[in-house]
Design an enzyme around this catalytic site. Structure first.
Site, PDB file in Angstrom:
ATOM      1  CB  CYS A 188       9.239   6.875   1.369  1.00  0.00           C
ATOM      2  SG  CYS A 188       9.203   8.543   2.073  1.00  0.00           S
ATOM      3  CG  HIS A 191       6.159   6.741  -1.800  1.00  0.00           C
ATOM      4  ND1 HIS A 191       5.470   6.980  -0.629  1.00  0.00           N
ATOM      5  CD2 HIS A 191       7.206   7.619  -1.808  1.00  0.00           C
ATOM      6  CE1 HIS A 191       6.071   7.945   0.042  1.00  0.00           C
ATOM      7  NE2 HIS A 191       7.117   8.351  -0.653  1.00  0.00           N
ATOM      8  CG  ASN A 236       5.913  11.415   1.146  1.00  0.00           C
ATOM      9  OD1 ASN A 236       5.667  10.338   1.686  1.00  0.00           O
ATOM     10  ND2 ASN A 236       7.099  11.685   0.635  1.00  0.00           N
TER      11      ASN A 236
END
Length: 319
Positions: A115, A246, A276
């Site tokens: 990520c 994020h 996500n």
């Protein structure tokens, strides 16, 4: 002094939407629970479409190139942050190079920081422009995590979506990227895994995550790194116009914003619509905010991300 400045942004998400109502029919969960715990209402998924990691990266790149108003022939490097490449090899970056018909005398490579992949890729590109004479670098964050989630695991399948985001970094005399900081701690490597590789294979690769532990570490490490990068840059919290985090969990984002003293209206949020999207989440959010007219040239942006590895990073920049 030469800076790396964002000249264009672009993104791509698959057409198919998987809503919380859809997930209620698949696993023991509810829209209310997902919204309260994570902040996701829907996510875009590849499913059975022809999209894949490479095609999404290419489409996002085309849009960034168009906004930057450059000839693709001037691109002198491609860096792709991804944890879900189509193949072990060739790299996604080389496949992007092929599909965009870019010249051959340039480097093209992938980096895997999960990520945090886009922030890692952005930091590398910044150094090549500052120190190695690169003029135009294509940086992409892309992931297809719905292809590795366990759709029977309600703790993880609710979180993720697919997508890609891209930026064109250009050498410029005006301030662009001011600083980047990257950290990692492999002692926590077992907290987020998808164990399917050359030496260890699952029959069907699935993402596994210890959510509570990851949540606590993310809040702590992201809080520390945003303080670190602001101090390193000689700025104050009040100098930050926008936080682009994020998009992993709304509660993690809110904790970071609170630490910075930023109101919600100065935080770019796409988690409700995208979920996500791993390495794609920051450039996806950036592209959405730029095209909506929220973020404007000259604004000071703080980017931060945290992912498997564990790896985390931050970037401070002037748009």
């Amino acid at each position: 002094m030469t800076y790396a400045r964002i000249q264009g942004v672009g993104s791509y998400i698959p057409q198919q939407i998987l809503s919380n109502a859809d997930l209620e029919k698949m696993v023991n969960t509810t829209d209310e629970w997902i919204m309260q715990r994570v902040g996701v209402r829907e996510r875009h998924v590849i499913a059975n479409s022809p999209d894949n990691t490479t095609t999404m990266a290419v489409d996002a790149a085309k849009r960034a190139i168009e906004m930057a108003e450059i000839d693709p022939a001037v691109i002198d490097m491609i860096i792709v942050g991804t944890a879900t490449a189509e193949y072990y090899f060739p790299s996604t970056a080389c496949l992007v190079q092929k599909h965009l018909n870019l010249r051959e005398d340039i480097p093209a490579f992938d980096i895997n920081a999960a990520c945090a992949g886009f922030v890692y890729a952005l930091s590398i590109a910044d150094q090549y422009i500052r120190n190695e004479g690169a003029k135009h670098i294509l940086v992409i964050g892309v992931d297809s995590l719905t292809k590795v989630v366990d759709w029977k695991d309600r703790s993880t399948c609710i979180l993720f979506g697919d997508g890609a985001g891209a930026v064109i970094l250009q050498a410029h005399k005006e301030p662009g990227i001011l600083n980047t900081i990257l950290h990692a701690n492999g002692d926590y490597s077992d907290l987020i895994t998808a164990k399917s590789g050359v030496w260890e294979r699952e029959s069907v690769p699935h993402l596994h995550m210890y959510g509570k532990e990851v949540f606590k570490l993310a809040v702590t490490k992201l809080g520390e790194i945003v303080d670190e990068i602001i101090e390193k840059s000689g700025l104050k919290q009040s100098d930050i116009d926008w936080l682009i985090p994020h998009q992993a969990n709304l509660r993690i984002i809110e904790a970071t914003a609170k630490r910075l003293g930023l109101p919600r209206e100065r935080v770019i949020l796409t988690i409700e619509q995208h979920g996500n999207t791993s390495a794609a989440s920051i450039p996806l959010a950036l592209d959405a905010a730029v095209r909506a007219g929220k973020i404007k040239r000259g604004d000071t942006l703080l980017l931060e991300a945290f992912g498997a590895g564990l790896a985390w990073g931050a970037a401070l920049l002037k748009l």
